[in-house]
Design a protein around this motif. Structure first.
Motif, PDB file in Angstrom:
ATOM      1  N   LEU A 132      54.109  56.142 124.718  1.00 17.43           N
ATOM      2  CA  LEU A 132      54.972  55.560 123.688  1.00 17.43           C
ATOM      3  C   LEU A 132      54.348  54.342 123.023  1.00 17.43           C
ATOM      4  O   LEU A 132      54.696  53.998 121.892  1.00 17.43           O
ATOM      5  CB  LEU A 132      56.332  55.195 124.286  1.00 17.43           C
ATOM      6  CG  LEU A 132      57.255  56.386 124.578  1.00 17.43           C
ATOM      7  CD1 LEU A 132      58.449  55.952 125.407  1.00 17.43           C
ATOM      8  CD2 LEU A 132      57.716  57.033 123.280  1.00 17.43           C
ATOM      9  N   ALA A 133      53.425  53.678 123.703  1.00 14.79           N
ATOM     10  CA  ALA A 133      52.715  52.548 123.098  1.00 14.79           C
ATOM     11  C   ALA A 133      51.934  53.011 121.868  1.00 14.79           C
ATOM     12  O   ALA A 133      51.905  52.334 120.839  1.00 14.79           O
ATOM     13  CB  ALA A 133      51.777  51.900 124.107  1.00 14.79           C
ATOM     14  N   VAL A 134      51.319  54.177 121.983  1.00 17.08           N
ATOM     15  CA  VAL A 134      50.563  54.730 120.850  1.00 17.08           C
ATOM     16  C   VAL A 134      51.505  55.055 119.693  1.00 17.08           C
ATOM     17  O   VAL A 134      51.226  54.747 118.518  1.00 17.08           O
ATOM     18  CB  VAL A 134      49.793  55.990 121.285  1.00 17.08           C
ATOM     19  CG1 VAL A 134      49.041  56.596 120.105  1.00 17.08           C
ATOM     20  CG2 VAL A 134      48.824  55.668 122.422  1.00 17.08           C
ATOM     21  N   VAL A 135      52.641  55.652 120.014  1.00 17.40           N
ATOM     22  CA  VAL A 135      53.626  55.981 118.980  1.00 17.40           C
ATOM     23  C   VAL A 135      54.137  54.711 118.309  1.00 17.40           C
ATOM     24  O   VAL A 135      54.285  54.645 117.084  1.00 17.40           O
ATOM     25  CB  VAL A 135      54.796  56.788 119.582  1.00 17.40           C
ATOM     26  CG1 VAL A 135      55.832  57.118 118.501  1.00 17.40           C
ATOM     27  CG2 VAL A 135      54.289  58.066 120.228  1.00 17.40           C
ATOM     28  N   THR A 136      54.405  53.678 119.106  1.00 18.04           N
ATOM     29  CA  THR A 136      54.908  52.406 118.578  1.00 18.04           C
ATOM     30  C   THR A 136      53.948  51.816 117.548  1.00 18.04           C
ATOM     31  O   THR A 136      54.373  51.317 116.496  1.00 18.04           O
ATOM     32  CB  THR A 136      55.123  51.400 119.729  1.00 18.04           C
ATOM     33  OG1 THR A 136      56.111  51.913 120.623  1.00 18.04           O
ATOM     34  CG2 THR A 136      55.583  50.047 119.207  1.00 18.04           C
ATOM     35  N   TRP A 137      52.671  51.869 117.842  1.00 12.02           N
ATOM     36  CA  TRP A 137      51.660  51.295 116.937  1.00 12.02           C
ATOM     37  C   TRP A 137      51.738  51.909 115.543  1.00 12.02           C
ATOM     38  O   TRP A 137      51.598  51.222 114.540  1.00 12.02           O
ATOM     39  CB  TRP A 137      50.272  51.499 117.540  1.00 12.02           C
ATOM     40  CG  TRP A 137      49.171  50.895 116.716  1.00 12.02           C
ATOM     41  CD1 TRP A 137      48.496  51.479 115.675  1.00 12.02           C
ATOM     42  CD2 TRP A 137      48.635  49.570 116.839  1.00 12.02           C
ATOM     43  NE1 TRP A 137      47.577  50.621 115.149  1.00 12.02           N
ATOM     44  CE2 TRP A 137      47.634  49.439 115.844  1.00 12.02           C
ATOM     45  CE3 TRP A 137      48.906  48.499 117.690  1.00 12.02           C
ATOM     46  CZ2 TRP A 137      46.896  48.264 115.693  1.00 12.02           C
ATOM     47  CZ3 TRP A 137      48.163  47.337 117.539  1.00 12.02           C
ATOM     48  CH2 TRP A 137      47.185  47.221 116.550  1.00 12.02           C
ATOM     49  N   PHE A 138      51.991  53.208 115.477  1.00 14.34           N
ATOM     50  CA  PHE A 138      51.980  53.897 114.189  1.00 14.34           C
ATOM     51  C   PHE A 138      53.374  54.037 113.568  1.00 14.34           C
ATOM     52  O   PHE A 138      53.499  54.244 112.363  1.00 14.34           O
ATOM     53  CB  PHE A 138      51.358  55.296 114.342  1.00 14.34           C
ATOM     54  CG  PHE A 138      49.894  55.265 114.669  1.00 14.34           C
ATOM     55  CD1 PHE A 138      48.954  55.008 113.678  1.00 14.34           C
ATOM     56  CD2 PHE A 138      49.448  55.477 115.970  1.00 14.34           C
ATOM     57  CE1 PHE A 138      47.598  54.961 113.977  1.00 14.34           C
ATOM     58  CE2 PHE A 138      48.099  55.436 116.274  1.00 14.34           C
ATOM     59  CZ  PHE A 138      47.172  55.185 115.270  1.00 14.34           C
ATOM     60  N   TYR A 139      54.425  53.938 114.396  1.00 15.18           N
ATOM     61  CA  TYR A 139      55.761  54.275 113.919  1.00 15.18           C
ATOM     62  C   TYR A 139      56.610  53.066 113.522  1.00 15.18           C
ATOM     63  O   TYR A 139      57.338  53.109 112.534  1.00 15.18           O
ATOM     64  CB  TYR A 139      56.502  55.077 115.003  1.00 15.18           C
ATOM     65  CG  TYR A 139      57.929  55.420 114.655  1.00 15.18           C
ATOM     66  CD1 TYR A 139      58.214  56.400 113.704  1.00 15.18           C
ATOM     67  CD2 TYR A 139      58.993  54.769 115.276  1.00 15.18           C
ATOM     68  CE1 TYR A 139      59.525  56.718 113.380  1.00 15.18           C
ATOM     69  CE2 TYR A 139      60.307  55.079 114.967  1.00 15.18           C
ATOM     70  CZ  TYR A 139      60.571  56.059 114.014  1.00 15.18           C
ATOM     71  OH  TYR A 139      61.852  56.364 113.702  1.00 15.18           O
ATOM     72  N   LEU A 140      56.536  51.988 114.297  1.00 16.35           N
ATOM     73  CA  LEU A 140      57.463  50.879 114.106  1.00 16.35           C
ATOM     74  C   LEU A 140      57.160  50.106 112.825  1.00 16.35           C
ATOM     75  O   LEU A 140      55.997  49.949 112.450  1.00 16.35           O
ATOM     76  CB  LEU A 140      57.381  49.933 115.306  1.00 16.35           C
ATOM     77  CG  LEU A 140      58.660  49.176 115.689  1.00 16.35           C
ATOM     78  CD1 LEU A 140      59.768  50.150 116.038  1.00 16.35           C
ATOM     79  CD2 LEU A 140      58.382  48.257 116.883  1.00 16.35           C
ATOM     80  N   THR A 141      58.211  49.636 112.152  1.00 19.76           N
ATOM     81  CA  THR A 141      58.079  48.841 110.934  1.00 19.76           C
ATOM     82  C   THR A 141      58.466  47.400 111.253  1.00 19.76           C
ATOM     83  O   THR A 141      59.541  47.150 111.785  1.00 19.76           O
ATOM     84  CB  THR A 141      58.990  49.385 109.816  1.00 19.76           C
ATOM     85  OG1 THR A 141      58.731  50.778 109.639  1.00 19.76           O
ATOM     86  CG2 THR A 141      58.742  48.647 108.505  1.00 19.76           C
ATOM     87  N   ASP A 142      57.609  46.442 110.906  1.00 20.35           N
ATOM     88  CA  ASP A 142      57.836  45.052 111.293  1.00 20.35           C
ATOM     89  C   ASP A 142      59.044  44.416 110.617  1.00 20.35           C
ATOM     90  O   ASP A 142      59.871  43.777 111.259  1.00 20.35           O
ATOM     91  CB  ASP A 142      56.588  44.212 111.003  1.00 20.35           C
ATOM     92  CG  ASP A 142      55.501  44.440 112.035  1.00 20.35           C
ATOM     93  OD1 ASP A 142      55.837  44.673 113.209  1.00 20.35           O
ATOM     94  OD2 ASP A 142      54.320  44.392 111.666  1.00 20.35           O
ATOM     95  N   ARG A 143      59.152  44.560 109.296  1.00 23.68           N
ATOM     96  CA  ARG A 143      60.194  43.869 108.529  1.00 23.68           C
ATOM     97  C   ARG A 143      60.781  44.811 107.484  1.00 23.68           C
ATOM     98  O   ARG A 143      60.126  45.760 107.051  1.00 23.68           O
ATOM     99  CB  ARG A 143      59.607  42.647 107.827  1.00 23.68           C
ATOM    100  CG  ARG A 143      59.022  41.588 108.755  1.00 23.68           C
ATOM    101  CD  ARG A 143      60.053  40.588 109.162  1.00 23.68           C
ATOM    102  NE  ARG A 143      59.459  39.472 109.889  1.00 23.68           N
ATOM    103  CZ  ARG A 143      60.061  38.316 110.093  1.00 23.68           C
ATOM    104  NH1 ARG A 143      61.269  38.106 109.604  1.00 23.68           N
ATOM    105  NH2 ARG A 143      59.479  37.348 110.791  1.00 23.68           N
ATOM    106  N   PRO A 144      62.012  44.532 107.009  1.00 24.82           N
ATOM    107  CA  PRO A 144      62.616  45.394 105.992  1.00 24.82           C
ATOM    108  C   PRO A 144      61.774  45.526 104.720  1.00 24.82           C
ATOM    109  O   PRO A 144      61.725  46.603 104.124  1.00 24.82           O
ATOM    110  CB  PRO A 144      63.950  44.695 105.694  1.00 24.82           C
ATOM    111  CG  PRO A 144      64.276  43.949 106.939  1.00 24.82           C
ATOM    112  CD  PRO A 144      62.958  43.503 107.497  1.00 24.82           C
ATOM    113  N   GLU A 145      61.102  44.441 104.325  1.00 22.38           N
ATOM    114  CA  GLU A 145      60.319  44.502 103.083  1.00 22.38           C
ATOM    115  C   GLU A 145      59.132  45.451 103.189  1.00 22.38           C
ATOM    116  O   GLU A 145      58.540  45.826 102.165  1.00 22.38           O
ATOM    117  CB  GLU A 145      59.842  43.108 102.673  1.00 22.38           C
ATOM    118  CG  GLU A 145      59.062  42.355 103.725  1.00 22.38           C
ATOM    119  CD  GLU A 145      59.931  41.434 104.573  1.00 22.38           C
ATOM    120  OE1 GLU A 145      59.420  40.396 105.031  1.00 22.38           O
ATOM    121  OE2 GLU A 145      61.135  41.757 104.756  1.00 22.38           O
TER     122      GLU A 145
END
Length: 421
Positions: free
Chosen positions: A174-187
């Motif tokens: 899931l760490a690998v998925v997090t790197w590519f999937y998660l968005t830091d901020r709404p903008e």
């Protein structure tokens, strides 16, 4: 939110699965007393305590996507290595390192949610995220029990070792998925329309400015103020109940055979362990929604703490396992209901770097209970030969935390003693 919930599901499972390993072969294989088991369970939080604040400040600076992925890879590696622990000393060292590796994950997510949800929606958002705790305890108890029951001999490992191995790997993936999937901020969210990005960014920025104008809390104040210490004590009380249940509920249920003559297989005990957490997950979300809808905060924290604090000591004085499980379930409901609304309190007056540091400090100090609860409960079990004294301590900590929550109130008042500069 579902993805964040999945991350926390895996995180919490790797944190407390030692509670299932203990009574199902680990304690006897490694020669652990109840005190030693409690120490090994709780030493995780000493490592956790050391790096919590700097880790959350790093997340605020570098972004959630990168920092959470880094946390998950390191904790996944340590969690997997626990399958090969040869003796109690190595177990204690690895549990400490697991705490070091996980430091910053939970307060990082709480901080991350303040980047996305306005205050009026925040308790519900935290509840949806934190529902992973009771779900992890419910589903995880069944999964862990099945892995222990049917994994013995696979790769030449004991059942409990096989469980550690299987449950550690998902964090790395899931760490690998997090790197590519998660968005830091709404903008930066390409999955929002331009209008949605603009509206949410402006809404949160206006809220941040209003909070800073009403409550000017720089980072230094957030790390030294008595209110933060008070909130940490409240969280200590909630978490004390959470971890006492998490680490010792499987042991309590396995003891029903001696206390009540009930005979449960490993799998059946796992299913029974799930009951309080299933009920707690439902009540957690409904209670948080009610708090958001009414805008009331302090009683939404204190009332479930009082309920849980009075219920848990009663559990082992009841005359049959069904009544005991009702009392345990009431305690689990109290713990689960208090958690999400509690985390709406710091964001009432903290923002930016102050929120990163303050939330991390509250979580760090409050999670000392993660060390104290299993260690003290185990020590009292060895001292008295019963779980009862330890559960009275659990109840007392929860009630004391509820009283402090009522004294502090929902947000700082300039006339209050704890809120003077």
């Amino acid at each position: 939110m579902p993805f964040l919930g999945l991350l926390y599901f895996v995180n919490y499972l790797d944190r407390v699965n030692i509670g299932f390993a203990g009574p199902n072969g680990m304690n006897s294989e490694l020669g652990l007393t109840a005190t030693a088991f409690g120490f090994a369970s709780g030493v995780f939080f000493l490592g956790y305590l050391v790096l919590e604040v700097p880790s959350n400040l790093a997340l605020h600076r570098f972004g959630a996507r990168r920092w959470l992925a880094r946390i998950m890879i390191t904790w996944g590696i340590v969690a997997t290595v626990m399958a090969f622990v040869p003796n109690p000393t190595t177990l204690i060292i690895l549990r400490f390192l697991l705490g070091v590796a996980e430091a910053g994950f939970f307060p990082g997510i709480i901080l991350y949610l303040t980047y996305w949800f306005p205050a009026s929606q925040r308790a519900k958002a935290v509840a949806l995220f934190m529902a992973a705790v009771p779900v992890s305890s419910a589903v995880g108890s069944t999964v862990s029990s099945l892995l222990i029951a049917h994994g013995g001999g696979v790769f030449g490992l004991s059942g409990w070792r096989f469980m550690f191995l299987v449950e550690g790997v998902p964090a790395i993936l899931l760490a690998v998925v997090t790197w590519f999937y998660l968005t830091d901020r709404p903008e930066k969210a390409k999955w929002l329309t331009a209008e949605e990005r603009t509206w949410l960014t402006n809404e949160l920025e206006a809220e941040r400015k209003a909070t800073e104008a009403e409550h000017h809390w720089p980072l230094r104040k957030a790390l030294t103020h008595p209110r933060i210490l008070g909130l940490a004590f409240v969280y200590f009380g909630i978490a004390y109940g959470l971890y006492a249940l998490g680490f010792f509920l499987p042991t309590i249920i396995s003891g029903f055979s001696q206390q009540f003559g009930s005979k449960l297989s490993t799998t059946q005990a796992g299913l029974v362990t799930a009951i309080p957490y299933v009920v707690g997950a439902v009540v957690m979300v409904l209670w948080a929604r009610h708090g958001d809808r009414t805008g009331e905060r302090k009683w939404h924290v204190a009332l479930p703490m009082l309920l849980g604090g009075f219920a848990i000591p009663v559990a082992l004085y009841l005359g049959n396992p069904y009544a005991a499980m009702v009392a345990v379930t009431v305690c689990a409901v109290g713990v689960c209901a208090a958690l999400p609304t509690f985390w709406a309190l710091p964001s009432n007056f903290l923002s930016g770097a102050a929120a990163a540091g303050g939330i991390a400090l509250i979580n760090s100090l409050g999670n000392i209970s993660g060390f104290a609860a299993p260690y003290v409960t185990g020590w009292l079990r060895d001292l008295t030969g019963s779980q009862r004294t330890g559960l009275w301590v659990v109840g007392a900590c929860m009630v004391a935390g509820a009283v402090v929550a009522l004294v502090l109130g929902a947000k700082p008042k300039k006339t209050a003693f704890l809120d003077k500069p």
